[in-house]
Design an enzyme around this catalytic site. Structure first.
Site, mmCIF file in Angstrom:
data_model
loop_
_atom_site.group_PDB
_atom_site.id
_atom_site.type_symbol
_atom_site.label_atom_id
_atom_site.label_comp_id
_atom_site.label_asym_id
_atom_site.label_seq_id
_atom_site.Cartn_x
_atom_site.Cartn_y
_atom_site.Cartn_z
ATOM 1 N N GLY A 86 0.774 -1.246 -0.079
ATOM 2 C CA GLY A 86 -0.098 0.043 0.086
ATOM 3 C C GLY A 86 0.897 1.223 -0.105
ATOM 4 N N LEU A 87 0.250 2.371 0.637
ATOM 5 C CA LEU A 87 1.211 3.661 0.725
ATOM 6 C C LEU A 87 1.604 4.156 -0.717
ATOM 7 C CD1 LEU A 87 3.207 3.161 3.888
ATOM 8 C CD2 LEU A 87 0.851 4.267 3.855
ATOM 9 N N CYS A 88 0.636 4.070 -1.556
ATOM 10 C CA CYS A 88 0.930 4.671 -2.731
ATOM 11 C C CYS A 88 -0.370 5.459 -3.462
ATOM 12 C CB CYS A 88 1.435 3.506 -3.867
ATOM 13 S SG CYS A 88 0.209 2.190 -4.011
ATOM 14 N N GLY A 89 -0.946 6.191 -2.603
ATOM 15 C CA GLY A 89 -1.958 6.941 -2.832
ATOM 16 C C GLY A 89 -3.043 6.570 -3.535
#
Lengths: 287, 136
Positions: A86-89
């Site tokens: 995750g952590l990709c907008g």
């Protein structure tokens, strides 16, 4: 008023978060460069393959091959490429939205629409929804290599030739620039007829084995190459999205640190002032 | 007639070689073949095996897997899924792959779907080892 100690803790915690987001941004930026190079490196192979297929389709009856033949599209499959991490907008959300739009727009056109998911995030999302998931590829590919695409390609081709599906679409994020990704939806199977350039040099080759045999070996590989390119685009896009997302997270953290530091300093100052007033007051009283 | 011709070896990962050579031999689908300058246009698929190319006195060997070759009088293009020059081959890795494939094969029967993929893996690993042994 929040206690001074609590404020100090809060600032320290945001600072350590900021360190992580900053590190993640830098890692993404470094890997992005490599991912971009790989897109470029894959180009000659794909282009040559296309060129060869075009020249072969001049010499054979292309409709004869099962991967080129069109049949009535009853069951279609979407091959959606998402990420494992995750952590990709909104990178994955954009894919989800596109897939869902496809489902609502086309549920009348096809008797059955199923999904094949690449990436953990996609699987987690669609598992909770009323869509049949035929296959998934999660966490199996540490690094996007050709082998990964070959595995997926073989499964897809097998499903198509075994007539469990009549058409396959590829949904993925195309890498435009480090800041921009665009969701693409492409026909994967049946393979679109290759437009033959009329000025293609008509070299008469000796084919060994026959042109037909070579064509039928080449077509499944062509599917693999297309999947490989989509995987590369998606990987580069993911890194770009993560870089942007982590960059703005770092900025937000900075803003918050500044705000809290201001509050902290004011509180500290007023505490000191109060203390001094008390001391002065105490001294006055003793006089 | 030109004394040499251009060889290009392309994989999905990179351009492995692009140079002028005098002679090539490659494992075609219907048997090993050799190419000298001025060859007639020829197109074939490759099988797992060894490609040799010679420029002057220098001979180089390369392990290849599935792919295809386009031969033109002044140019040869090899497209393959994997190509490694002999000095680049990771012998330890190939040995591990060979052991793994052998172990899997012992547990499988001819009817199993995995039988052929393990056979393929074994073939590729053995080929790498053969080509690697040509280092000197």
């Amino acid at each position: 008023m929040i206690g001074l100690k609590a404020l100090r803790h809060r600032i320290a915690s945001i600072k350590s978060t900021q360190q992580i987001t900053r590190a993640m941004k830098m890692v993404a930026a470094a890997r992005l460069r490599r991912a971009q190079e790989r897109i470029i490196e894959a180009r000659p192979y794909a282009e040559k393959m296309r060129e060869v297929l075009q020249s072969l389709s001049l010499r054979t009856n292309p409709e004869a091959h099962p991967l080129l033949m069109r049949r009535e599209m009853k069951r279609v499959e979407l091959l959606a490429i998402t990420t494992d991490r995750g952590l990709c907008g909104s990178f994955n959300q954009n894919i989800f939205r596109r897939v869902e739009r496809f489902l609502t727009e086309h549920h009348k056109d096809y008797a059955e629409i199923s999904l094949t998911i690449v990436g953990r995030k996609g699987l987690e999302y669609f598992r909770r929804r009323q869509v049949p998931i035929t296959r998934d590829y999660v966490g199996r590919f540490q690094e996007t290599d050709y082998q990964a695409a070959a595995t997926i390609g073989k499964d897809v081709v097998e499903a198509y030739t075994g007539e469990t599906v009549d058409g396959v679409f590829l949904v993925y994020n195309e890498f435009r620039s480090p800041l921009v990704q665009r969701v693409m939806i492409k026909d994967l199977l049946p393979i679109e007829p290759l437009e033959v350039k009329s000025d293609y040099p008509a070299v008469e080759y000796i084919y060994e084995p026959s042109a037909e045999a070579i064509l039928s070996e080449l077509l499944p590989r062509y599917v693999e190459v297309q999947i490989y390119r989509a995987l590369l685009e998606s990987t580069a896009g993911e890194l770009g999205a993560r870089m942007t997302a982590m960059g703005s997270a770092t900025e937000n953290a900075q803003e918050m640190i500044e705000k809290l530091t201001l509050v902290y300093n004011k509180a500290r100052q007023s505490a000191i002032t109060t203390e001094m007033l008390e001391i002065v007051g105490g001294a006055e009283a003793l006089r | 007639m030109a004394a040499n011709f251009l060889l290009e070896v392309v994989t999905p990962h990179r351009l492995v070689a692009s140079q002028e050579v005098d002679e090539i031999t490659a494992p075609g689908a219907e048997g090993e073949f050799g190419v000298l300058p001025g060859h007639t246009p020829f197109f074939t698929t490759l099988k797992v095996g060894e490609v040799m190319f010679r420029a002057g006195k220098e001979e180089r060997h390369m392990a290849v897997t599935w792919g295809f070759v386009e031969v033109l009088p002044d140019r040869v293009t090899i497209l393959t899924e994997a190509a490694e020059l002999a000095p680049e081959i990771d012998v330890e890795r190939a040995k591990r792959a060979k052991d793994r494939a052998e172990k899997q094969l012992k547990q499988l029967r001819h009817e199993d779907k995995e039988f052929y993929s393990s056979m393929g893996a074994l073939e590729r690993a053995m080929n790498r080892l053969t080509v690697a042994s040509r280092r000197r």
